[in-house]
Design an enzyme around this catalytic site. Sequence first.
Site, PDB file in Angstrom:
ATOM      1  N   SER A 190       0.674  -1.333   0.043  1.00  0.00           N
ATOM      2  CA  SER A 190      -0.021   0.067   0.138  1.00  0.00           C
ATOM      3  C   SER A 190       0.685   1.193  -0.076  1.00  0.00           C
ATOM      4  O   SER A 190       0.504   2.231  -0.598  1.00  0.00           O
ATOM      5  CB  SER A 190      -0.863  -0.018   1.073  1.00  0.00           C
ATOM      6  OG  SER A 190      -1.793  -0.937   1.066  1.00  0.00           O
ATOM      7  N   HIS A 229       0.007   4.574   4.806  1.00  0.00           N
ATOM      8  CA  HIS A 229      -0.177   4.844   3.697  1.00  0.00           C
ATOM      9  C   HIS A 229       0.054   6.441   3.679  1.00  0.00           C
ATOM     10  O   HIS A 229       0.446   6.769   2.553  1.00  0.00           O
ATOM     11  CB  HIS A 229      -1.967   4.973   3.664  1.00  0.00           C
ATOM     12  CG  HIS A 229      -2.450   3.342   3.610  1.00  0.00           C
ATOM     13  ND1 HIS A 229      -3.927   3.157   3.794  1.00  0.00           N
ATOM     14  CD2 HIS A 229      -1.827   2.332   3.323  1.00  0.00           C
ATOM     15  CE1 HIS A 229      -3.824   1.893   3.756  1.00  0.00           C
ATOM     16  NE2 HIS A 229      -2.760   1.108   3.286  1.00  0.00           N
TER      17      HIS A 229
END
Length: 271
Positions: A133, A185
């Site tokens: 991610s 993230h």
Amino acid sequence: MGRPLIYEILEKPATSCIIGLCSAIWFYIQKKNIGYSHVGLSYETALEGHHWRIITSAFSHISILHLVFNMSALWSLGVVEKLGPLGLGVEYYLHYTLVLVVLSGVLVLGMYHLLIQRFKIEYFRRVTAVGYSCVVFGWMTILSVKQPSSKLDLFGFLSLPISFAPFESLIFTSIIVPQASFLGHLSGIVVGYAVAWGLIHGMNNYWAVSMLGWIVLVFIFSLKRSGAYDFNFLEIESVTDPSLPAVRFLASGNGRTLQMSSLPVAGAEIV
């Protein structure tokens, strides 16, 4: 009717290889029943010298849904490989994927350190991150700056304007998947902006190969020193100061060795 998949794969060779690699690692993890704690990155394991986890955590996925979401987004972001005339292209994609993997991992560890040491939030000491991610969010961010008219396609039917995709996806995943790594993230987004705005620049084949060489070297030595894997050809010994290692490559046959020793440096401090 859409184009045959083989043409898409040929136009996105690097993306296709990364998706294949992540899928193969996921299959291996499932087959061997490996838990995320064995491959994931956390503050505690980093302090223990498991620096190799910066790499393994990025390419490992535990659930099939996690893998499918990341690889679906990555496939859409592979359009970067087709944008050679705009200064992007396959080489740019490979160079800065390497940067995103390493720097996003280092940055998330830095965030953990700040939260633990400065704000005394011990929860982040054992938080373990896995998944691609960070890199996906990094490429979302780069593409949102370089090609804001693009769209991010997920699962073949959901389409998001790329200009808002990084923060839309950050909020969406935090709500839908509470256990998703918000800081992981966010670190990808930060590094992505640093690349897109030119704060991190100048990567070429020479620097990419050099960086890859150092990554492989640190990966092997940290695996050996942490005891995660025993390389028989490599031996690490402590000399004078336990923090200063001597390295010997053991040769077979005549028993001769090549030894590299470090000497203590006066006034040096390890922070």
